[in-house]
Design a protein around this motif. Structure first.
Motif, PDB file in Angstrom:
ATOM      1  N   LEU A 113       0.859  -1.190   0.000  1.00  0.00           N
ATOM      2  CA  LEU A 113       0.000   0.000   0.000  1.00  0.00           C
ATOM      3  C   LEU A 113       0.887   1.228   0.000  1.00  0.00           C
ATOM      4  CD1 LEU A 113      -1.680  -2.294   1.585  1.00  0.00           C
ATOM      5  CD2 LEU A 113      -3.038  -0.388   2.403  1.00  0.00           C
ATOM      6  N   MET A 114       0.679   2.091  -0.954  1.00  0.00           N
ATOM      7  CA  MET A 114       1.447   3.342  -1.001  1.00  0.00           C
ATOM      8  C   MET A 114       0.514   4.425  -0.464  1.00  0.00           C
ATOM      9  SD  MET A 114       4.385   4.697  -2.244  1.00  0.00           S
ATOM     10  CE  MET A 114       4.971   3.550  -3.448  1.00  0.00           C
ATOM     11  N   ILE A 115       0.983   5.115   0.571  1.00  0.00           N
ATOM     12  CA  ILE A 115       0.125   6.123   1.211  1.00  0.00           C
ATOM     13  C   ILE A 115       0.778   7.484   1.071  1.00  0.00           C
ATOM     14  CG2 ILE A 115      -0.934   6.825   3.387  1.00  0.00           C
ATOM     15  CD1 ILE A 115      -0.443   3.791   4.223  1.00  0.00           C
ATOM     16  N   ASP A 116       0.046   8.430   0.560  1.00  0.00           N
ATOM     17  CA  ASP A 116       0.582   9.786   0.406  1.00  0.00           C
ATOM     18  C   ASP A 116      -0.413  10.747   1.050  1.00  0.00           C
ATOM     19  OD1 ASP A 116       2.760  11.257  -1.470  1.00  0.00           O
ATOM     20  OD2 ASP A 116       0.930  12.461  -1.301  1.00  0.00           O
ATOM     21  N   LEU A 117       0.114  11.590   1.934  1.00  0.00           N
ATOM     22  CA  LEU A 117      -0.783  12.514   2.634  1.00  0.00           C
ATOM     23  C   LEU A 117      -1.236  13.603   1.669  1.00  0.00           C
ATOM     24  CD1 LEU A 117       1.009  12.942   6.053  1.00  0.00           C
ATOM     25  CD2 LEU A 117      -0.595  11.188   5.307  1.00  0.00           C
ATOM     26  N   ASP A 118      -2.488  13.974   1.778  1.00  0.00           N
ATOM     27  CA  ASP A 118      -2.999  15.053   0.925  1.00  0.00           C
ATOM     28  C   ASP A 118      -2.616  16.399   1.550  1.00  0.00           C
ATOM     29  OD1 ASP A 118      -4.059  13.095  -0.650  1.00  0.00           O
ATOM     30  OD2 ASP A 118      -6.049  13.167   0.278  1.00  0.00           O
ATOM     31  N   ASN A 119      -2.187  17.307   0.719  1.00  0.00           N
ATOM     32  CA  ASN A 119      -1.868  18.684   1.145  1.00  0.00           C
ATOM     33  C   ASN A 119      -0.768  18.787   2.192  1.00  0.00           C
ATOM     34  OD1 ASN A 119      -3.864  19.728  -0.487  1.00  0.00           O
ATOM     35  ND2 ASN A 119      -5.420  19.367   1.110  1.00  0.00           N
ATOM     36  N   PHE A 120       0.083  17.773   2.257  1.00  0.00           N
ATOM     37  CA  PHE A 120       1.113  17.844   3.288  1.00  0.00           C
ATOM     38  C   PHE A 120       2.066  19.010   3.034  1.00  0.00           C
ATOM     39  CE2 PHE A 120       5.363  16.814   4.829  1.00  0.00           C
ATOM     40  CZ  PHE A 120       5.095  16.744   6.176  1.00  0.00           C
ATOM     41  N   LYS A 121       2.360  19.216   1.750  1.00  0.00           N
ATOM     42  CA  LYS A 121       3.318  20.270   1.399  1.00  0.00           C
ATOM     43  C   LYS A 121       2.848  21.628   1.916  1.00  0.00           C
ATOM     44  CE  LYS A 121       5.546  22.179  -2.671  1.00  0.00           C
ATOM     45  NZ  LYS A 121       6.136  23.185  -1.879  1.00  0.00           N
ATOM     46  N   SER A 122       1.543  21.859   1.798  1.00  0.00           N
ATOM     47  CA  SER A 122       1.065  23.187   2.202  1.00  0.00           C
ATOM     48  C   SER A 122       1.141  23.340   3.723  1.00  0.00           C
ATOM     49  CB  SER A 122      -0.351  23.439   1.685  1.00  0.00           C
ATOM     50  OG  SER A 122      -1.254  22.651   2.407  1.00  0.00           O
ATOM     51  N   ILE A 123       0.963  22.244   4.471  1.00  0.00           N
ATOM     52  CA  ILE A 123       1.119  22.323   5.937  1.00  0.00           C
ATOM     53  C   ILE A 123       2.560  22.660   6.277  1.00  0.00           C
ATOM     54  CG2 ILE A 123       1.117  20.975   8.074  1.00  0.00           C
ATOM     55  CD1 ILE A 123      -1.205  19.383   6.759  1.00  0.00           C
ATOM     56  N   ASN A 124       3.463  21.941   5.605  1.00  0.00           N
ATOM     57  CA  ASN A 124       4.886  22.183   5.804  1.00  0.00           C
ATOM     58  C   ASN A 124       5.246  23.636   5.497  1.00  0.00           C
ATOM     59  OD1 ASN A 124       6.846  20.582   6.814  1.00  0.00           O
ATOM     60  ND2 ASN A 124       7.479  19.695   4.860  1.00  0.00           N
ATOM     61  N   ASP A 125       4.689  24.159   4.392  1.00  0.00           N
ATOM     62  CA  ASP A 125       5.026  25.516   3.958  1.00  0.00           C
ATOM     63  C   ASP A 125       4.388  26.567   4.859  1.00  0.00           C
ATOM     64  OD1 ASP A 125       6.464  24.386   1.994  1.00  0.00           O
ATOM     65  OD2 ASP A 125       5.022  24.790   0.365  1.00  0.00           O
ATOM     66  N   THR A 126       3.117  26.343   5.240  1.00  0.00           N
ATOM     67  CA  THR A 126       2.432  27.402   5.978  1.00  0.00           C
ATOM     68  C   THR A 126       2.669  27.321   7.475  1.00  0.00           C
ATOM     69  OG1 THR A 126       0.452  26.032   6.055  1.00  0.00           O
ATOM     70  CG2 THR A 126       0.571  27.627   4.271  1.00  0.00           C
ATOM     71  N   ARG A 127       2.801  26.114   8.020  1.00  0.00           N
ATOM     72  CA  ARG A 127       2.926  26.016   9.480  1.00  0.00           C
ATOM     73  C   ARG A 127       4.306  25.607   9.956  1.00  0.00           C
ATOM     74  NH1 ARG A 127      -2.213  23.258  11.979  1.00  0.00           N
ATOM     75  NH2 ARG A 127      -1.148  24.028  13.831  1.00  0.00           N
ATOM     76  N   GLY A 128       5.199  25.433   9.034  1.00  0.00           N
ATOM     77  CA  GLY A 128       6.582  25.172   9.430  1.00  0.00           C
ATOM     78  C   GLY A 128       6.916  23.691   9.474  1.00  0.00           C
ATOM     79  N   HIS A 129       8.210  23.435   9.364  1.00  0.00           N
ATOM     80  CA  HIS A 129       8.667  22.048   9.275  1.00  0.00           C
ATOM     81  C   HIS A 129       8.467  21.276  10.568  1.00  0.00           C
ATOM     82  CE1 HIS A 129      10.411  21.947   5.250  1.00  0.00           C
ATOM     83  NE2 HIS A 129      10.520  23.255   5.439  1.00  0.00           N
ATOM     84  N   ASP A 130       8.533  21.994  11.711  1.00  0.00           N
ATOM     85  CA  ASP A 130       8.353  21.283  12.987  1.00  0.00           C
ATOM     86  C   ASP A 130       6.962  20.693  13.071  1.00  0.00           C
ATOM     87  OD1 ASP A 130      10.863  21.873  13.641  1.00  0.00           O
ATOM     88  OD2 ASP A 130      10.380  23.510  15.052  1.00  0.00           O
ATOM     89  N   VAL A 131       5.983  21.475  12.652  1.00  0.00           N
ATOM     90  CA  VAL A 131       4.605  20.991  12.667  1.00  0.00           C
ATOM     91  C   VAL A 131       4.463  19.841  11.669  1.00  0.00           C
ATOM     92  CG1 VAL A 131       2.221  21.610  12.169  1.00  0.00           C
ATOM     93  CG2 VAL A 131       3.689  23.193  13.432  1.00  0.00           C
ATOM     94  N   GLY A 132       5.089  20.017  10.505  1.00  0.00           N
ATOM     95  CA  GLY A 132       5.060  18.956   9.491  1.00  0.00           C
ATOM     96  C   GLY A 132       5.634  17.667  10.059  1.00  0.00           C
ATOM     97  N   ASP A 133       6.787  17.796  10.746  1.00  0.00           N
ATOM     98  CA  ASP A 133       7.425  16.615  11.333  1.00  0.00           C
ATOM     99  C   ASP A 133       6.507  15.961  12.372  1.00  0.00           C
ATOM    100  OD1 ASP A 133       9.550  17.044   9.752  1.00  0.00           O
ATOM    101  OD2 ASP A 133      10.941  17.673  11.338  1.00  0.00           O
ATOM    102  N   ALA A 134       5.918  16.791  13.216  1.00  0.00           N
ATOM    103  CA  ALA A 134       5.038  16.257  14.260  1.00  0.00           C
ATOM    104  C   ALA A 134       3.876  15.500  13.624  1.00  0.00           C
ATOM    105  CB  ALA A 134       4.510  17.389  15.132  1.00  0.00           C
TER     106      ALA A 134
END
Ligand code: C2E
Ligand code: CA
Ligand code: CA
Length: 730
Positions: free
Chosen positions: A332-353
């Motif tokens: 199963l290949m799983i890709d999060l939807d809109n992850f890039k925008s979370i990373n960009d708008t809320r920062g990498h720490d939030v993305g990592d969490a």
């Protein structure tokens, strides 16, 4: 030596291992030296004793024996002398009937002298003998002999000497017999004394021999015992060094074979124990490092999930297990939807969490034997094993888990005190045994994941071989596109543009790929590929070149000299720093009148880097080149921007034209665009005009120029020129 000792289990006393090896060796050598010293001393003492007994045999016993023998001889001589002198007498007077016993005076006096001398000698010898240290037995015997000797001398010999001198035969004869008797009396004591000397000498000799034998026995046994003890010590010592060394070697071998958990038993405090202690430390450190390396090599540092490498490993294993047990597995290949925008708008720490949170959730949906891996970014892969042997069943099982994962991911979670509603796309493919390579499986799951993604968010898709086939053919096409230009497979088609009086304005140049197998390929299918691969640059330049050459050709004919050509410019192409230089070069090379050329840009291209765009457009404007805004109305260009842009034409997108008659909204948009163009003072053209109604409507709204199937489809040059001639002569 090592090999022999290998199987030799020799007990090493523990205390020995606490003593340094140097001290151990020194002790052994000291012991060996002491044993040698003791042996030597015992030998020397034994030899001394033997020598002493020899000496006593000879000096203490032989000398007195000699003296006593001498005395015995002298005594016997004296008796003989006395006897002999009597014999002389009897021979000397054999006359007459009455024998007058007369002694030979000379013989008698000679015998007397000799006897006297002998008496002195005996006395001297006896004195010497008796003055030596005597044992009590010897003393008793000596006293007895002394009395006998004195009697022999005083009662027989000395009177005999006198009677010999006197020539008294009878007297001498009587004394001779007396001497005989006294001699016999003295003999036994002397003999006993002599015998005693022999006995003592024999005893001393026997003692010497015994002593020698004892010494030899002691020396030999001591040597044997010493050899045994030294052998034991030597073996213990060697073992105490060799065994730990073997252990050290074994540990080194283990370490070099990649094992760092060997138990090390350190018993002592000697040098090897220190080496082992250091080795133990080293082993622990290496183990920790190895663990860290392993962790780095096989696990994702953020989520601690297996990484791509470990996933491949496990897939490989799962596939061979599946070959054996014939149970299906799934990827199963799983890709999060809109992850890039979370990373960009809320920062990498939030993305990592978020990634860590999602990793945990996915993990909670699967069994122990299954694997979740993170390939990087927001891409996770789940490997399911031991599904049903039946394909449909297995598909169902995998889908249930996939749905479970989607549900888990879509549960809201708190990210830095803000709720987040996530979603993912899941692509799924099954495997049975080695029916596909790992790369195939990952590719299939990836393809289906993209299918899921493009079908809307939060979706799950199974792998469809048809889709893969189309992707593969697309990839093949991409490869072939590289050779399309050199192989002269690219062609320019022309689509006529006309005004409301049926006058010809010119044409839009549209690219076609005449593929040897697939026939005519439309630009929508290959222009994006050309853009991705960068091929759009040479292709775009070639289109411009060809269009300009065509304009030059037309410029020599009064019927066609006023034709304009619209050339599409891709964003990639326009953004090249040397775009303006390239256009200018083509213009000068072909010598075309720049005013005949129109470049079509889309809104997205223009708005990308607006200042740079304006600079470029203005530069080309100054050279006489015109710009048309293609697909106008579909983008988001604000009016403010439009007023700044050096645009000479707006091209109403065909999506508005299509429904202009039936759809009020579209009609309004078209009217707005036309009004806008009027306000800006730029020309307007409608594309996609297929019917007279649409054209009439556009004309009514104030758009006087058209392009579309109503006038002609894009066509090869020869056909276009025929069409144009008909229109001119009509
Ligand atoms: P576009 O610039 O919007 O081109 C117009 C498209 O509409 C053309 O499709 C044309 O065949 C189609 N069309 C024209 N009249 C009608 C009509 O009445 N009804 C309908 N339904 N369609 C009509 P085509 O030739 O397939 O080109 C597609 C796109 O490919 C173009 O869209 C353009 O963006 C791109 N393209 C074509 N040639 C080139 C080129 O040389 N360079 C670059 N960069 N892009 C090109
Ligand atoms: Ca166009
Ligand atoms: Ca267009």
């Amino acid at each position: 030596m090592f090999k022999q000792l290998e199987n030799f289990h020799f007990h090493v006393p523990r205390f020995l291992l606490n003593v340094n090896i140097g001290v151990r060796l020194l002790t052994l050598m000291g012991l060996a030296a002491s044993v040698a010293l003791l042996l030597a001393a015992a030998g020397i003492l034994g030899l001394a004793a033997s020598k002493e007994s020899l000496r006593s045999v000879y000096e203490d016993r032989m000398l007195p024996t000699q003296q006593l023998s001498h005395i015995a001889n002298l005594m016997l001589t004296n008796r003989m002398l006395l006897q002999a002198s009597l014999t002389e007498v009897s021979i000397a007077a054999p006359t007459g009937q009455h024998t007058t016993l007369v002694m030979n005076k000379l013989v008698a006096s000679t015998a007397a002298d000799a006897i006297e001398k002998n008496i002195d000698a005996i006395s001297a010898l006896w004195l010497t003998f008796t003055s030596a240290a005597l044992t009590p037995t010897e003393r008793i015997l000596a006293n007895r002999f002394s009395a006998n000797r004195r009697a022999f001398v005083d009662e027989a010999l000395r009177p005999a000497v006198a009677s010999l001198r006197a020539g008294d035969y009878l007297e001498t004869k009587m004394l001779a017999s007396k001497a005989h008797a006294l001699y016999d009396q003295a003999g036994p004591a002397l003999q006993a004394l002599n015998q005693l000397q022999f006995t003592t000498a024999q005893e001393a000799y026997a003692f010497g021999v015994r002593r020698y034998e004892t010494t030899r026995l002691v020396a030999l046994s001591a040597l044997g015992v010493a050899i045994l003890i030294m052998t034991w010590l030597g073996l213990t010592l060697t073992t105490s060094i060799v065994n730990p060394l073997k252990q050290v070697i074994a540990i080194f071998k283990q370490i070099s074979s990649g094992r760092y958990d060997t138990a090390i038993a350190i018993e002592g405090r000697d040098e090897i124990s220190k080496v082992m202690r250091a080795l133990q430390e080293m082993q622990t450190k290496l183990g920790v490092n190895e663990e860290a390396i392993h962790q780095l090599a096989f696990y994702d540092p953020l989520t601690k999930l297996p990484n791509r490498r470990l996933l491949r490993d496990r897939l490989q294993r799962a596939m061979s297990v599946s070959t054996r047990n014939q149970l299906y597995g799934a990827v199963l290949m799983i890709d999060l939807d809109n992850f890039k925008s979370i990373n960009d708008t809320r920062g990498h720490d939030v993305g990592d969490a978020l990634l860590v949170e999602i990793a945990g959730r996915i993990q909670s949906c699967i069994r122990q034997a299954d694997t979740v891996a993170r390939l990087g970014g927001d891409e996770f892969v789940v490997m399911l094993v031991d599904l049903s042997p039946n394909e449909a069943q297995a598909e169902l099982q995998a889908m249930i888990i996939g749905k479970k994962i989607l549900t888990a991911i879509s549960q809201p979670c708190m990210l830095e005190n803000q709720p987040h509603h996530g979603a993912a796309s899941v692509g799924l493919c099954l495997f049975l045994g080695q029916n596909a390579t790992i790369d195939d499986l990952l590719k299939r799951a990836d393809i289906s994941m993209y299918q899921a993604k493009s079908s809307g968010r939060n979706a799950l898709r199974f792998y469809d071989p048809k889709i893969q086939a189309s992707i593969e053919s697309r990839i093949a096409l991409e490869v072939e596109l590289r050779d399309a230009l050199p192989n002269k497979q690219l062609k320019l088609y022309y689509q006529i543009q006309m005004d409301n009086t049926l006058g010809i304005l010119g044409a839009e140049v549209l690219l076609r790929w005449e593929h040897p197998q697939h026939g005519l390929v439309l630009p929508d299918q290959f222009i994006p590929m050309a853009e991705e691969s960068g091929l759009i640059m040479p292709i775009g330049e070639w289109v411009l070149q060809k269009a300009c050459e065509q304009l030059m050709e037309w410029s020599t004919n009064p019927a066609t000299e006023r034709f304009l050509l619209s050339v599409n410019v891709s964003g990639h192409q326009f953004r090249q720093p040397d775009f303006v230089a390239m256009v200018s070069r083509v213009l000068t090379q072909t010598g075309v009148n720049p005013a005949r050329l129109k470049l079509e840009l889309t809104e997205s291209v223009v708005l990308h880097n607006i200042n740079d765009t304006i600079d470029k457009m203005k530069t080309l404007n100054r050279q006489g080149v015109h710009f048309s805004m293609d697909d106008f109305g579909t983008g988001y260009s604000s009016l403010a921007h439009l007023t700044n842009l050096p645009i000479q034409q707006l091209k109403i997108d065909r999506s508005f034209v299509r429904n202009i008659v039936t759809n009020h909204n579209d009609a309004v948009i078209v009217q707005t665009i036309i009004g806008m163009a009027g306000n800006l003072g730029v020309a307007v053209i409608a594309e996609g005009v297929e019917t007279e109604e649409q054209r009439a409507c556009l004309e009514q709204f104030g758009c006087p120029t058209y392009q579309g199937y109503l006038y002609g489809k894009p066509m090869p040059l020869s056909e276009f020129e025929v069409l144009a001639m008909q229109a001119i002569t009509a």
